[in-house]
Design a protein around this motif. Sequence first.
Motif, PDB file in Angstrom:
ATOM      1  N   THR A  63       0.781  -1.240   0.038  1.00  0.00           N
ATOM      2  CA  THR A  63       0.019  -0.020  -0.050  1.00  0.00           C
ATOM      3  C   THR A  63       0.877   1.396  -0.069  1.00  0.00           C
ATOM      4  N   ILE A  64       2.021   1.121   0.786  1.00  0.00           N
ATOM      5  CA  ILE A  64       2.864   2.344   0.880  1.00  0.00           C
ATOM      6  C   ILE A  64       3.435   2.644  -0.299  1.00  0.00           C
ATOM      7  N   TYR A  65       3.809   1.453  -1.230  1.00  0.00           N
ATOM      8  CA  TYR A  65       4.514   1.561  -2.480  1.00  0.00           C
ATOM      9  C   TYR A  65       3.470   2.370  -3.440  1.00  0.00           C
ATOM     10  N   GLY A  66       2.163   1.960  -3.255  1.00  0.00           N
ATOM     11  CA  GLY A  66       1.073   2.551  -4.214  1.00  0.00           C
ATOM     12  C   GLY A  66       1.107   4.046  -3.752  1.00  0.00           C
ATOM     13  N   LEU A  67       1.215   4.413  -2.600  1.00  0.00           N
ATOM     14  CA  LEU A  67       1.231   6.084  -2.291  1.00  0.00           C
ATOM     15  C   LEU A  67       2.439   6.815  -2.847  1.00  0.00           C
ATOM     16  N   LEU A  68       3.402   6.039  -2.802  1.00  0.00           N
ATOM     17  CA  LEU A  68       4.575   6.682  -3.141  1.00  0.00           C
ATOM     18  C   LEU A  68       4.763   6.930  -4.582  1.00  0.00           C
ATOM     19  N   ILE A  69       3.941   6.010  -5.319  1.00  0.00           N
ATOM     20  CA  ILE A  69       3.800   6.294  -6.936  1.00  0.00           C
ATOM     21  C   ILE A  69       2.901   7.442  -6.934  1.00  0.00           C
ATOM     22  N   ALA A  70       1.975   7.366  -6.244  1.00  0.00           N
ATOM     23  CA  ALA A  70       0.847   8.660  -6.364  1.00  0.00           C
ATOM     24  C   ALA A  70       1.909   9.977  -6.246  1.00  0.00           C
ATOM     25  N   PHE A  71       2.657   9.967  -5.264  1.00  0.00           N
ATOM     26  CA  PHE A  71       3.153  11.163  -4.779  1.00  0.00           C
ATOM     27  C   PHE A  71       4.187  11.697  -5.959  1.00  0.00           C
ATOM     28  N   LEU A  72       4.713  10.543  -6.474  1.00  0.00           N
ATOM     29  CA  LEU A  72       6.110  10.786  -7.445  1.00  0.00           C
ATOM     30  C   LEU A  72       5.023  11.331  -8.972  1.00  0.00           C
ATOM     31  N   LEU A  73       3.754  10.876  -8.961  1.00  0.00           N
ATOM     32  CA  LEU A  73       3.063  11.175 -10.227  1.00  0.00           C
ATOM     33  C   LEU A  73       2.507  12.619  -9.831  1.00  0.00           C
ATOM     34  N   LEU A  74       2.336  12.827  -8.684  1.00  0.00           N
ATOM     35  CA  LEU A  74       1.492  14.222  -8.331  1.00  0.00           C
ATOM     36  C   LEU A  74       2.961  15.327  -8.421  1.00  0.00           C
ATOM     37  N   GLY A  75       4.038  14.841  -8.253  1.00  0.00           N
ATOM     38  CA  GLY A  75       5.297  15.800  -8.234  1.00  0.00           C
ATOM     39  C   GLY A  75       5.602  16.166  -9.680  1.00  0.00           C
ATOM     40  N   LYS A  76       4.793  15.253 -10.946  1.00  0.00           N
ATOM     41  CA  LYS A  76       5.010  15.833 -12.117  1.00  0.00           C
ATOM     42  C   LYS A  76       4.141  16.777 -12.649  1.00  0.00           C
ATOM     43  N   ILE A  77       2.949  17.173 -11.807  1.00  0.00           N
ATOM     44  CA  ILE A  77       2.133  18.216 -12.370  1.00  0.00           C
ATOM     45  C   ILE A  77       2.534  19.431 -12.057  1.00  0.00           C
TER      46      ILE A  77
END
Length: 77
Positions: A63-77
């Motif tokens: 679950t934490i890996y999925g959250l990390l991926i979401a944060f990385l994606l949001l950092g691209k915005i």
Amino acid sequence: MDIGVGLIGLAAALSVAIATIAPALGQGNAAGKAMEAIARQPEAAGEIRTSLILSLAFMEALTIYGLLIAFLLLGKI
């Protein structure tokens, strides 16, 4: 609004949702089976509990890996 920004936001939301659903179902199943096992063999409760906690920690890591991926994606915005 750029279509790419919207897609990245959608991808971030889906990554959290999908990464949360599977471990949540797995944790519920594992806890239920552990309770059944402890009810059948109370003398093995300590060993079962240790295995349960270890497996729950691994599921939570997913679950934490999925959250990390979401944060990385949001950092691209």
